[in-house]
Design an enzyme around this catalytic site. Structure first.
Site, PDB file in Angstrom:
ATOM      1  N   ASN A 107       6.412 -33.982 -34.269  1.00 16.50           N
ATOM      2  CA  ASN A 107       6.281 -35.501 -34.812  1.00 16.50           C
ATOM      3  C   ASN A 107       5.711 -36.148 -33.657  1.00 16.50           C
ATOM      4  O   ASN A 107       6.339 -36.389 -32.529  1.00 16.50           O
ATOM      5  CB  ASN A 107       7.741 -35.899 -34.957  1.00 16.50           C
ATOM      6  CG  ASN A 107       7.486 -37.592 -35.319  1.00 16.50           C
ATOM      7  OD1 ASN A 107       6.580 -38.053 -35.087  1.00 16.50           O
ATOM      8  ND2 ASN A 107       8.723 -37.868 -35.819  1.00 16.50           N
ATOM      9  N   CYS A 155       5.923 -41.117 -34.556  1.00 16.63           N
ATOM     10  CA  CYS A 155       6.919 -42.130 -34.955  1.00 16.63           C
ATOM     11  C   CYS A 155       6.283 -43.240 -34.532  1.00 16.63           C
ATOM     12  O   CYS A 155       5.959 -43.550 -33.200  1.00 16.63           O
ATOM     13  CB  CYS A 155       8.534 -41.790 -34.506  1.00 16.63           C
ATOM     14  SG  CYS A 155       9.403 -43.136 -34.709  1.00 16.63           S
ATOM     15  N   GLY A 215       3.313 -41.724 -49.734  1.00 17.85           N
ATOM     16  CA  GLY A 215       3.073 -42.396 -51.012  1.00 17.85           C
ATOM     17  C   GLY A 215       2.881 -41.459 -52.511  1.00 17.85           C
ATOM     18  O   GLY A 215       2.389 -41.893 -53.633  1.00 17.85           O
ATOM     19  N   ALA A 240      13.424 -48.028 -39.614  1.00 20.43           N
ATOM     20  CA  ALA A 240      13.645 -47.888 -38.280  1.00 20.43           C
ATOM     21  C   ALA A 240      14.853 -47.247 -37.891  1.00 20.43           C
ATOM     22  O   ALA A 240      15.919 -47.962 -37.513  1.00 20.43           O
ATOM     23  CB  ALA A 240      13.330 -49.251 -37.344  1.00 20.43           C
ATOM     24  N   MET A 241      14.918 -45.889 -37.978  1.00 19.71           N
ATOM     25  CA  MET A 241      16.190 -45.250 -37.757  1.00 19.71           C
ATOM     26  C   MET A 241      16.355 -44.985 -36.377  1.00 19.71           C
ATOM     27  O   MET A 241      17.703 -45.003 -35.731  1.00 19.71           O
ATOM     28  CB  MET A 241      16.179 -43.873 -38.560  1.00 19.71           C
ATOM     29  CG  MET A 241      15.666 -43.725 -40.119  1.00 19.71           C
ATOM     30  SD  MET A 241      16.688 -44.837 -41.082  1.00 19.71           S
ATOM     31  CE  MET A 241      18.162 -44.037 -41.005  1.00 19.71           C
ATOM     32  N   SER A 298      13.388 -34.610 -37.686  1.00 23.78           N
ATOM     33  CA  SER A 298      12.632 -34.416 -36.460  1.00 23.78           C
ATOM     34  C   SER A 298      13.984 -34.577 -35.463  1.00 23.78           C
ATOM     35  O   SER A 298      14.755 -35.178 -35.473  1.00 23.78           O
ATOM     36  CB  SER A 298      11.946 -35.925 -36.081  1.00 23.78           C
ATOM     37  OG  SER A 298      10.941 -35.623 -36.653  1.00 23.78           O
ATOM     38  N   THR A 319       9.796 -40.383 -49.595  1.00 26.25           N
ATOM     39  CA  THR A 319      10.145 -41.757 -50.257  1.00 26.25           C
ATOM     40  C   THR A 319      10.579 -41.785 -51.513  1.00 26.25           C
ATOM     41  O   THR A 319      11.552 -42.039 -51.992  1.00 26.25           O
ATOM     42  CB  THR A 319       9.343 -42.905 -49.811  1.00 26.25           C
ATOM     43  OG1 THR A 319       9.158 -42.988 -48.386  1.00 26.25           O
ATOM     44  CG2 THR A 319       9.865 -44.295 -50.283  1.00 26.25           C
TER      45      THR A 319
HETATM   46  C1  DHB Z   1      11.581 -42.894 -37.750  1.00 26.21           C
HETATM   47  C2  DHB Z   1      10.902 -41.726 -37.476  1.00 26.21           C
HETATM   48  C3  DHB Z   1       9.520 -41.456 -37.792  1.00 26.21           C
HETATM   49  O1  DHB Z   1       8.734 -40.337 -37.522  1.00 26.21           O
HETATM   50  C4  DHB Z   1       8.879 -42.450 -38.766  1.00 26.21           C
HETATM   51  O2  DHB Z   1       7.662 -42.221 -39.129  1.00 26.21           O
HETATM   52  C5  DHB Z   1       9.665 -43.463 -39.273  1.00 26.21           C
HETATM   53  C6  DHB Z   1      10.997 -43.644 -38.502  1.00 26.21           C
HETATM   54  C7  DHB Z   1      12.800 -43.073 -37.127  1.00 26.21           C
HETATM   55  O3  DHB Z   1      13.749 -42.278 -37.039  1.00 26.21           O
HETATM   56  O4  DHB Z   1      13.093 -44.303 -36.869  1.00 26.21           O
END
Ligand code: DHB
Length: 304
Positions: free
Chosen positions: A126, A129, A243, A71-72, A46, A265
């Site tokens: 997006n 998040c 998943g 949590a990026m 994103s 994932t």
């Molecule tokens: C992040 C962004 C997302 O859309 C998500 O589902 C989980 C984490 C992120 O960049 O932290």
């Protein structure tokens, strides 16, 4: 390798197993690699209006068989710097879908246009998040705010718009309905599920940010329920994500109403051979259950 091509909102893809946003989408070369390894399309990380560092570490918690919480903080180089990555992936032959976020309709519209010009074949907004202040699901849980974003992007680009929705809401189908009314051509469901891990040793949250988003096998039943409800409410294609590790998982999403799926994932454990595995496995399931096409299986569980 299975050959089940698919059409999503007027665009044809070589197969229905796509690379989800947020994994392997940092660079044009990593997108190109995922495409060469068999993804039907590759969705970028994103991208926002300006460079963003993201949160401090730790940003990921592994939960074994369940999946992981991350949590990026939406780290990304900003659209001006990222444009060249889309162009690189395109030159290498990849079919690129641009994922974007913003704080308001104008930011979304500007990034969308830059992505279209760089060669994105569709866009995935997006709107979901689960933890970024003023971004993501804070917009995407509110049908009015979500509609304003989609209307602005619709005015700014010609390519199809996929709205990626959050499961963190009481009525995902109502959000999908609002998105379609505003001009979304497809719905992607789901983004990660708001979650956290607490350390009983350190007596504090494990992630530096505290809250994060859960992905992996634990969220599949939640994703299936969202796709099921959205399929019943809107006529546009639904792209199922959450998943998926096997062809059977993908088949379940198709039966619930998805026209295509995304994997994320599971790639970190299984590697890039996952695209072929899921695609071949899905084709085997279709054959075993007597479906003559993927299209015929879409939503089939609703007709039983
Ligand atoms: C992040 C962004 C997302 O859309 C998500 O589902 C989980 C984490 C992120 O960049 O932290």
């Amino acid at each position: 390798m299975a050959k089940i091509s698919v059409e999503v909102a007027g665009v044809s893809f070589q197969n229905p197993v796509f690379l989800a946003s947020g994994i392997w989408g940092e660079s044009g070369l990593s997108l190109a690699r995922a495409f060469k390894k068999g993804a039907g399309a590759v969705i970028t990380k994103s991208i926002g209006p300006v460079p963003r560092e993201g949160y401090p570490n730790p940003t990921v918690v592994e939960l074994g068989e369940w999946g992981l919480i991350n949590a990026m903080g939406l780290p990304n180089p900003g659209i001006k710097n990222y444009r060249a990555e889309i162009e690189t992936a395109k030159k290498a032959g990849a079919v690129v879908v641009g994922s974007l976020f913003g704080a308001n309709p104008e930011e979304f519209a500007t990034i969308a246009l830059a992505m279209e010009r760089a060669g994105a074949i569709s866009l995935e907004l997006n709107l979901s998040c689960p933890h970024a202040k003023g971004l993501g699901s804070e917009i995407g849980q509110d049908p009015t705010a979500l509609s304003e974003v989609i209307l602005a992007v619709r005015k700014s680009v010609r390519i199809p718009i996929w709205a990626k929705l959050t499961p963190n809401t009481h009525d995902p189908a109502a959000l999908a309905e609002a998105a379609v009314k505003a001009g979304a051509d497809a719905i992607t469901a789901i983004n990660t599920v708001r979650a956290m891990a607490i350390s009983s040793k350190a007596l504090r949250p494990v992630l530096a940010h505290g809250l994060g988003g859960l992905s992996g096998p634990a969220v599949k039943p939640i994703g299936l329920a969202c796709v099921w409800q959205i399929y019943e409410r809107v006529k546009v294609p639904v792209i199922g994500v959450g998943g998926i590790t096997t062809g059977e998982d993908a088949f379940e999403y198709i039966l619930a109403g998805a026209s295509a799926v995304e994997v994320g994932t599971a790639l970190s454990k299984k590697g890039a051979s996952l695209f072929h595995e899921v695609c071949d496995g899905l084709e085997a399931q279709l054959e075993e259950h007597g479906f003559s096409s993927l299209k015929e299986a879409v939503g089939a569980a609703h007709r039983k």
